[in-house]
Motif scaffolding. Structure first.
Motif, PDB file in Angstrom:
ATOM      1  N   ASP A 238      27.786  63.599   8.681  1.00  0.00           N
ATOM      2  CA  ASP A 238      28.164  62.270   8.286  1.00  0.00           C
ATOM      3  C   ASP A 238      29.118  61.670   9.724  1.00  0.00           C
ATOM      4  O   ASP A 238      29.527  62.108  10.419  1.00  0.00           O
ATOM      5  N   SER A 239      29.230  60.340   9.243  1.00  0.00           N
ATOM      6  CA  SER A 239      29.963  59.389  10.150  1.00  0.00           C
ATOM      7  C   SER A 239      31.588  60.024  10.508  1.00  0.00           C
ATOM      8  O   SER A 239      32.279  59.376  11.296  1.00  0.00           O
ATOM      9  N   ALA A 414      23.327  60.268  12.586  1.00  0.00           N
ATOM     10  CA  ALA A 414      24.222  59.606  11.968  1.00  0.00           C
ATOM     11  C   ALA A 414      24.974  58.087  12.629  1.00  0.00           C
ATOM     12  O   ALA A 414      25.213  57.159  12.340  1.00  0.00           O
ATOM     13  N   ALA A 415      24.842  58.362  14.040  1.00  0.00           N
ATOM     14  CA  ALA A 415      25.493  57.237  14.812  1.00  0.00           C
ATOM     15  C   ALA A 415      24.543  56.098  15.024  1.00  0.00           C
ATOM     16  O   ALA A 415      24.974  55.054  15.194  1.00  0.00           O
ATOM     17  N   ALA A 418      25.109  52.890  12.507  1.00  0.00           N
ATOM     18  CA  ALA A 418      26.047  51.842  13.050  1.00  0.00           C
ATOM     19  C   ALA A 418      25.478  50.754  13.655  1.00  0.00           C
ATOM     20  O   ALA A 418      25.643  49.672  13.522  1.00  0.00           O
TER      21      ALA A 418
END
Length: 485
Positions: A238-239, A414-415, A418
């Motif tokens: 996760d982030s 996960a990146a 954004a």
């Protein structure tokens, strides 16, 4: 047939229940499914007969104006022609009244859809592998299925019976209170019902329009990247930097010893032989049923495990990032095909798609197929030119980061969330948002080998294989039917 569109605040959802029919009801179920298959075969033969008739007439030099007219394949046209034929056709005249009209409508609708898919595929309007002309369904191989859209379709008040047209009231193997409570409260409306024989049992699936309120996820501000694999089913990062690993249950591998023993017993019994007309013995049927139960148990365990995984992911994170894997291409690897098929990569994405959209309104992002999630460093962003599959540890040449290969890929996925939510992503599939990234040309396919280039050159020079010449001849026969519609 018009596509049904649910009202605002409603979703179309399926409720499937196992049935426990008695001997009479099971014969009726098989009769309805056989009627659907017979109607489908009649429609395919009725439409293609005009194609081959025109081709024969052209060989005799008959002019275009004198050729046999093309027969339409729309559902209303097929239904009208079938109703005019069923009274006199010896294939239906003696028994068509024994089944509901919905059984025949199921086969005709499937035939119309098959011809439409073939037309769109020929015209380049349909994605995926090119589809050929519809073929007849074999009685031995065709899956038993029938759909009801009109008539008495309901879940009975006791919660243990369902009512279907011409089939009557059938007991269910499991309670139907989930759908019954919604229909009694007025928050669900049954649209259709489909009976199907699958994994050794009869099932009924109700398509219902259900009023469903979106549920809030546990961590709406957290994004998770899911890297699927064979040794480890999923690595989720996760982030916030937390990494969680989901082990691969390997249901099929666990059952292989039992399957080998069951298959060995089947091979020692007197089985069917289509060449000589030999019927299977009772001992063979009993042993084959025992082997099928092992397969069915493996399939049920796999389905249960995947549903639990996708439900937990959709209910926890606000954004889910998955990979757009070429599963069909991965299955061509004979060394990994069995494990890849057992993992169910495509099923995971399918379940996440509808669960994130209809239950939690979670953002679902599909990374581009050529995005180098494994080759990119999750620390500095550097991209390796090559990273063989047997190298399971990622070592960055720029910043010196040493991390597990799957963990690094999950962090990179996960990146990507954004980048998508801030507007830098590019819209892709209809059910997901596809992020496109082109670092160092990594989105380009592998260069063709020498053998493939020689084969392409041969095709360009006019050399074709026998099966290709047969396909071209058949396509020329059917091309006129598509252009005139």
């Amino acid at each position: 047939m018009k596509k049904f569109r649910p009202q605002p605040g409603f979703v179309v959802q399926a409720y499937r229940f196992a049935l426990d029919p008695n001997a009479v009801q099971e014969r009726a179920l098989r009769s309805h499914c056989g009627a659907a298959r017979a109607a489908y075969n009649w429609a395919v033969g009725w439409v293609t007969a005009s194609w081959w008739q025109r081709r024969a007439e052209e060989s005799y030099g008959i002019a275009e104006a004198g050729l046999t007219q093309w027969r339409p394949w729309s559902l209303p046209a097929l239904r009208k022609a079938f109703n005019e034929t069923k009274h006199t056709d010896p294939r239906f005249a003696a028994w068509w009244e024994e089944n509901s009209k919905e059984a025949y409508n199921t086969g005709l609708a499937n035939a119309a859809a098959a011809f439409d898919n073939y037309t769109k595929s020929k015209q380049g309007k349909r994605h995926g592998k090119r589809m050929g002309t519809p073929r007849f369904k074999s009685k031995r191989k065709a899956r038993l299925s029938c759909r009801f859209t009109t008539g008495a379709i309901r879940v009975d008040t006791g919660g243990r019976h369902v009512t279907l047209p011409r089939l009557g009231t059938i007991r269910t193997h499991e309670p139907t209170v989930k759908l019954l409570a919604r229909t009694q409260a007025g928050t669900a409306r049954i649209l259709s019902a489909t009976v199907r024989h699958e994994r050794g049992r009869w099932y009924v699936a109700f398509q219902a329009e259900v009023k469903r309120d979106l549920e809030r996820v546990a961590r709406p501000d957290v994004a998770v990247g899911i890297d699927l694999g064979v040794k480890t089913l999923a690595v989720m990062a996760d982030s916030t930097g937390e990494i969680r690993t989901v082990a691969n249950p390997g249901h099929y591998d666990r059952a292989r010893k039992q399957l080998r023993r069951a298959s060995r017993i089947v091979s020692r019994r007197q089985g069917p032989d289509r060449r000589t007309g030999q019927k299977p013995s009772k001992r063979w049927e009993k042993a084959n049923a025992a082997r099928n139960r092992v397969h069915h148990r493996v399939a049920n365990l796999r389905t249960d495990a995947l549903h639990k995984l996708t439900t937990s992911v959709a209910a926890e994170y606000g954004t889910v990032v998955i990979e757009d894997l070429n599963v069909a291409g991965m299955l061509r690897n004979r060394r990994l095909a069995r494990r890849i098929a057992d993992a169910g990569f495509a099923e995971i994405r399918r379940q996440l798609t509808y669960k994130t959209r209809q239950r939690h309104a979670t953002h679902l992002v599909a990374a581009d197929r050529w995005y180098p999630s494994s080759k990119t460093c999750s620390g500095c962003g550097g991209v390796k030119a090559k990273l063989p599959l047997h190298v399971r540890t990622y070592e960055c040449d720029t910043c010196g980061l040493v991390i597990d290969r799957d963990d690094n890929a999950a962090l990179n996925l996960a990146a990507l969330a954004a980048a998508c939510l801030t507007g830098t992503g590019v819209a892709g599939d209809q059910d997901t948002t596809e992020v496109v990234s082109k670092p160092r040309g990594a989105d380009h396919k592998t260069r063709a080998t020498r053998t493939r280039r020689k084969a392409s050159a041969g095709r360009a020079g006019g050399a074709t294989l026998p099966h290709q010449r047969q396909e071209e001849a058949r396509d020329r026969t059917h091309a006129e039917a598509l252009t005139l519609r």
